[in-house]
Design an enzyme around this catalytic site. Structure first.
Site, PDB file in Angstrom:
ATOM      1  N   ASP A   1      -0.942  -6.409  -0.482  1.00  0.00           N
ATOM      2  CA  ASP A   1      -1.180  -5.778   0.814  1.00  0.00           C
ATOM      3  C   ASP A   1      -2.673  -5.607   1.074  1.00  0.00           C
ATOM      4  O   ASP A   1      -3.432  -5.275   0.161  1.00  0.00           O
ATOM      5  CB  ASP A   1      -0.530  -4.379   0.796  1.00  0.00           C
ATOM      6  CG  ASP A   1       0.197  -4.058   2.077  1.00  0.00           C
ATOM      7  OD1 ASP A   1       0.041  -4.792   3.062  1.00  0.00           O
ATOM      8  OD2 ASP A   1       0.937  -3.054   2.073  1.00  0.00           O
TER       9      ASP A   1
ATOM     10  N   GLU B   1       9.340  -3.907  10.197  1.00  0.00           N
ATOM     11  CA  GLU B   1       9.704  -2.589   9.659  1.00  0.00           C
ATOM     12  C   GLU B   1      10.195  -1.687  10.790  1.00  0.00           C
ATOM     13  O   GLU B   1       9.514  -1.528  11.817  1.00  0.00           O
ATOM     14  CB  GLU B   1       8.479  -1.956   8.960  1.00  0.00           C
ATOM     15  CG  GLU B   1       8.777  -0.573   8.394  1.00  0.00           C
ATOM     16  CD  GLU B   1       7.732  -0.070   7.414  1.00  0.00           C
ATOM     17  OE1 GLU B   1       6.780  -0.813   7.096  1.00  0.00           O
ATOM     18  OE2 GLU B   1       7.870   1.077   6.961  1.00  0.00           O
TER      19      GLU B   1
ATOM     20  N   GLU C   1      -1.031  -5.672   8.302  1.00  0.00           N
ATOM     21  CA  GLU C   1      -0.405  -5.044   9.470  1.00  0.00           C
ATOM     22  C   GLU C   1      -1.201  -5.420  10.714  1.00  0.00           C
ATOM     23  O   GLU C   1      -2.430  -5.434  10.680  1.00  0.00           O
ATOM     24  CB  GLU C   1      -0.403  -3.513   9.313  1.00  0.00           C
ATOM     25  CG  GLU C   1       0.473  -3.016   8.187  1.00  0.00           C
ATOM     26  CD  GLU C   1       0.502  -1.484   8.090  1.00  0.00           C
ATOM     27  OE1 GLU C   1       0.081  -0.800   9.045  1.00  0.00           O
ATOM     28  OE2 GLU C   1       0.951  -0.993   7.033  1.00  0.00           O
TER      29      GLU C   1
ATOM     30  N   LYS D   1      -0.662  -9.684   2.731  1.00  0.00           N
ATOM     31  CA  LYS D   1       0.062  -9.129   3.887  1.00  0.00           C
ATOM     32  C   LYS D   1      -0.884  -8.258   4.681  1.00  0.00           C
ATOM     33  O   LYS D   1      -1.691  -7.521   4.099  1.00  0.00           O
ATOM     34  CB  LYS D   1       1.257  -8.281   3.434  1.00  0.00           C
ATOM     35  CG  LYS D   1       1.958  -7.590   4.606  1.00  0.00           C
ATOM     36  CD  LYS D   1       3.240  -6.916   4.207  1.00  0.00           C
ATOM     37  CE  LYS D   1       3.073  -5.504   3.704  1.00  0.00           C
ATOM     38  NZ  LYS D   1       2.482  -4.558   4.681  1.00  0.00           N
TER      39      LYS D   1
ATOM     40  N   ASP E   1       0.835  -1.204   0.000  1.00  0.00           N
ATOM     41  CA  ASP E   1       0.000   0.000   0.000  1.00  0.00           C
ATOM     42  C   ASP E   1       0.870   1.256   0.000  1.00  0.00           C
ATOM     43  O   ASP E   1       0.349   2.374  -0.082  1.00  0.00           O
ATOM     44  CB  ASP E   1      -1.020  -0.007   1.147  1.00  0.00           C
ATOM     45  CG  ASP E   1      -0.376   0.001   2.518  1.00  0.00           C
ATOM     46  OD1 ASP E   1       0.869  -0.009   2.616  1.00  0.00           O
ATOM     47  OD2 ASP E   1      -1.141   0.013   3.513  1.00  0.00           O
ATOM     48  N   SER E   2       2.191   1.070   0.021  1.00  0.00           N
ATOM     49  CA  SER E   2       3.100   2.202  -0.238  1.00  0.00           C
ATOM     50  C   SER E   2       2.810   2.814  -1.598  1.00  0.00           C
ATOM     51  O   SER E   2       3.232   3.939  -1.877  1.00  0.00           O
ATOM     52  CB  SER E   2       4.564   1.732  -0.180  1.00  0.00           C
ATOM     53  OG  SER E   2       4.767   0.601  -1.002  1.00  0.00           O
TER      54      SER E   2
HETATM   55  O1  KIV Z   1       3.485  -1.092   1.673  1.00  0.00           O
HETATM   56  C1  KIV Z   1       4.672  -1.451   1.609  1.00  0.00           C
HETATM   57  O2  KIV Z   1       5.352  -1.246   0.612  1.00  0.00           O
HETATM   58  C2  KIV Z   1       5.233  -2.144   2.749  1.00  0.00           C
HETATM   59  C3  KIV Z   1       6.708  -2.375   2.746  1.00  0.00           C
HETATM   60  C4  KIV Z   1       7.386  -1.120   3.120  1.00  0.00           C
HETATM   61  C5  KIV Z   1       7.108  -3.502   3.610  1.00  0.00           C
HETATM   62  O3  KIV Z   1       4.548  -2.460   3.665  1.00  0.00           O
END
Ligand code: KIV
Length: 280
Positions: free
Chosen positions: A95, A193, A126, A124, A56-57
């Protein structure tokens, strides 16, 4: 680049959850990157990257938002599809965005969409022990899970900034308890992280699942960086990143973007990245 450029596959065979576990057992560092589109995904596979995260970056590096919070499940699905078309053997992780897994059934539904519509091979999320029930449900339904502890950018407004996590004894214990609960629930991989290097190394040693670090020191089972940081695109890169493009081909590997990505992979595999200056 044409779609046929995507077929070069240096990994030899698909990267799977079992292969990641075998790499941890063999002490071979896992080279991971974020990716958001076809062309850079294909370039990453040619460079030997084993795992690509559609993070989600993308809200920050692709869409230009100040945080990752506005990113939607549909955004991640769109970019995951693009990435999947660029790779053959790389494991693609999608994500789960902010507020997409606030309840188990909602999380199961959205993870299912990332797998079915996006073509993700792992999701993934959080969060700590409070996510264990969801991780168990995903696992029962055949959805591999990458947990994410340490700095959790979706909580930036609660945290008051992007800060290193796990500095006190109480935070260390809480992070280990979270990691163990997530592993027990069925998580297959853990991203740490912005975690002090000694804590990350300890967690990598005591957990069965592979631990991939970003700003977590050289003692993890693998490393991940944001693609734009590796290529020197980010205006103010974080301290834990390194620009492998501007260091030039004297650092080994070929020229251009693929050369830079190869240098990143070689540095991770040789445990030359991260160096102490990238760690906390
Ligand atoms: O969203 C993302 O790119 C991430 C990485 C920084 C691990 O969570």
């Amino acid at each position: 680049m044409s779609p046929t450029d995507a077929v070069v596959a240096p990994l030899g065979a698909p990267v799977t959850v079992a292969r990641l576990a075998a790499m941890k057992a063999a002490g071979e560092p896992i080279a991971c990157l974020t990716a958001y589109d076809f062309s850079f995904a294909a370039a990453s596979e040619r460079a030997g990257v084993e795992l690509l995260l559609v993070g989600d970056s993308l809200g920050m590096v692709i869409q230009g938002y100040e945080t990752t919070l506005p990113v939607t499940v549909d955004d991640i699905i769109y970019h995951t599809r693009c990435v999947r078309r660029g790779v053959r053997n790389v494991l693609v992780v999608a994500d789960m965005p902010f507020m997409s897994h606030t309840a188990v059934e909602l999380g199961l539904h959205n993870a299912g969409r990332l797998m079915k519509e996006g073509g993700a091979q792992m999701v993934k999320l959080e969060g700590g022990a409070e996510q264990a029930a969801l991780v168990a449900r995903l696992s029962e339904n055949g959805i591999p899970v990458c947990a994410h502890l340490g700095l959790k950018p979706q909580r930036v407004h609660k945290l008051g900034g992007y800060r290193v996590q796990g500095r006190t004894a109480a935070e260390e214990q809480a992070m280990e308890a979270d990691a163990r609960a997530l592993e027990q629930a069925g998580a297959d991989l853990l991203i740490l992280e912005c975690v002090p290097a000694p804590l990350a190394e300890h967690l990598a040693a005591v957990l069965r699942m592979p631990v991939v670090g970003i700003g977590a020191g050289g003692g993890c089972d693998g490393q991940i960086l944001v693609l734009h940081d590796v290529l020197g695109v980010t205006a103010q890169p974080p301290r834990f990143a390194h620009d492998f493009l501007s260091e030039g081909s004297e650092g080994g590997g070929g020229t251009g973007v693929v050369g830079a990505l190869q240098r990143y992979v070689v540095a991770v595999k040789g445990r030359r990245f991260p160096a102490p200056q990238h760690s906390f």
